[in-house]
Design an enzyme around this catalytic site. Structure first.
Site, PDB file in Angstrom:
ATOM      1  N   GLY A  89     -68.229  29.144  65.119  1.00  0.00           N
ATOM      2  CA  GLY A  89     -68.616  27.837  65.482  1.00  0.00           C
ATOM      3  C   GLY A  89     -68.698  27.830  66.967  1.00  0.00           C
ATOM      4  N   ASP A 131     -67.966  33.201  60.157  1.00  0.00           N
ATOM      5  CA  ASP A 131     -66.634  32.613  60.415  1.00  0.00           C
ATOM      6  C   ASP A 131     -66.633  31.052  60.802  1.00  0.00           C
ATOM      7  OD1 ASP A 131     -64.201  32.018  61.387  1.00  0.00           O
ATOM      8  OD2 ASP A 131     -63.889  33.316  62.818  1.00  0.00           O
ATOM      9  N   ASP A 132     -66.730  30.195  59.810  1.00  0.00           N
ATOM     10  CA  ASP A 132     -66.876  28.971  59.921  1.00  0.00           C
ATOM     11  C   ASP A 132     -65.480  28.065  60.414  1.00  0.00           C
ATOM     12  OD1 ASP A 132     -68.361  26.453  59.888  1.00  0.00           O
ATOM     13  OD2 ASP A 132     -67.641  26.380  57.512  1.00  0.00           O
ATOM     14  N   GLU A 133     -65.231  28.550  61.702  1.00  0.00           N
ATOM     15  CA  GLU A 133     -64.444  27.930  62.375  1.00  0.00           C
ATOM     16  C   GLU A 133     -65.004  27.162  63.735  1.00  0.00           C
ATOM     17  OE1 GLU A 133     -60.210  29.744  62.154  1.00  0.00           O
ATOM     18  OE2 GLU A 133     -61.622  31.460  62.529  1.00  0.00           O
ATOM     19  N   TYR A 134     -64.297  26.053  64.293  1.00  0.00           N
ATOM     20  CA  TYR A 134     -64.504  25.568  65.499  1.00  0.00           C
ATOM     21  C   TYR A 134     -65.687  25.066  65.774  1.00  0.00           C
ATOM     22  CZ  TYR A 134     -60.600  28.698  66.392  1.00  0.00           C
ATOM     23  OH  TYR A 134     -59.181  29.222  66.223  1.00  0.00           O
TER      24      TYR A 134
END
Length: 286
Positions: A104, A142-145
């Site tokens: 993200g 990577d589904d972060e941030y």
């Protein structure tokens, strides 16, 4: 004689590329803003095979422009991609798969809030463009941030990542698609069906120093990384313990993060000895 010698050299080269070890695959996320992706090729087992099987360029970001999702590579990531012949191809020739990870971008837009299958499919084409243009072996998510819901963007929804995976698998039928098992995308996928989850090749635990297999319908143990370590950040005894658990419980992936520049063979060799029953040496590359 010239043709015979050429044929022999070609055969030897081919055999060196396909040399396979027994045991789980080892994956390395490399923070390319400060470290070189070719570090993954510098660790070799006693039989000549690679310690690391998948090298992940970390990371690109999902941005947006007029509410449309865009794929953004920062200058360090783009520099590797632009020099794929020197940075990526040599790893592949050594038998290491090279993936590009998407993270993200703090813009409010992420892979878990596409409003329709059409919107998800449009972004799948952008992801596939990265793979095809730079000769990559696949993509990682990577589904972060993402900061879902900020900047006027909608919240995450349950259908989004499923739509996206279906579209991306059509774009990349023979490439690797992997998931760092975190965030709304992972949550909704774990609640979904095996048909959608099975479009992934692998998924792995995102919590370093722990043993926690992703629960994604459609994936078998051989496709899951239950153990995750941060190299030099996770105690070496813990890294060895997690390697033992990986073998004992039959999981197919051992995940590592932050393979840095310089010789870390003492640490890498400690968990590799458990996984593969061989010593590790640090070798020149290319």
């Amino acid at each position: 004689m010239h043709f015979l010698r050429l044929a022999i050299l070609t055969l030897v080269g081919h055999l060196s590329m396909v040399l396979a070890k027994k045991g789980p695959i080892t994956v390395a996320y490399v923070e390319v803003n400060s470290n070189s992706i070719d570090n993954t090729a510098r660790y070799q087992l006693a039989d000549g095979s690679n310690v690391f099987d998948i090298a992940i360029i970390f990371a690109s970001n999902l941005h947006y422009n007029n509410s449309h999702a865009t794929w953004y590579n920062n200058p360090n990531v783009q520099a590797i991609l632009d020099k794929a012949a020197a940075e990526i191809k040599p790893l592949q020739q050594k038998g290491i798969k090279v993936l590009l990870s998407l993270l993200g971008g703090g813009t409010g837009k992420g892979i878990a809030n596409f409003a329709s299958a059409k919107e998800a499919a449009a972004f799948a084409k952008k992801a596939a463009y990265q793979v095809h243009t730079y000769g990559l072996d696949g993509v990682d998510f990577d589904d972060e941030y993402a900061d879902y819901g900020s900047n006027g963007m909608p919240p995450a929804n349950a259908q989004s990542f499923g739509w996206f995976l279906e579209a991306l698998r059509k774009e990349l039928p023979d490439k690797l698609i992997t998931l760092y098992n975190i965030g709304p995308a992972a949550q909704y996928l774990s609640e979904g069906n095996a048909t959608v989850g099975g479009m992934l090749n692998y998924s792995w635990n995102p919590y370093y120093g722990s043993f926690s297999p992703p629960a994604i319908p459609g994936l078998k143990k051989k496709q899951l990384g239950a153990a995750a370590i941060a190299i030099e950040g996770t105690a070496v005894d813990t890294a060895k313990k997690l390697a033992t658990e990986t073998l004992q419980q039959g999981y197919g992936v051992y995940l590592t993060y932050n393979l840095a520049n310089g010789n870390q063979s003492d640490y890498v060799g400690a968990f590799a000895q458990v996984l593969y029953g061989q010593s590790t040496k640090y070798v020149p590359f290319p």
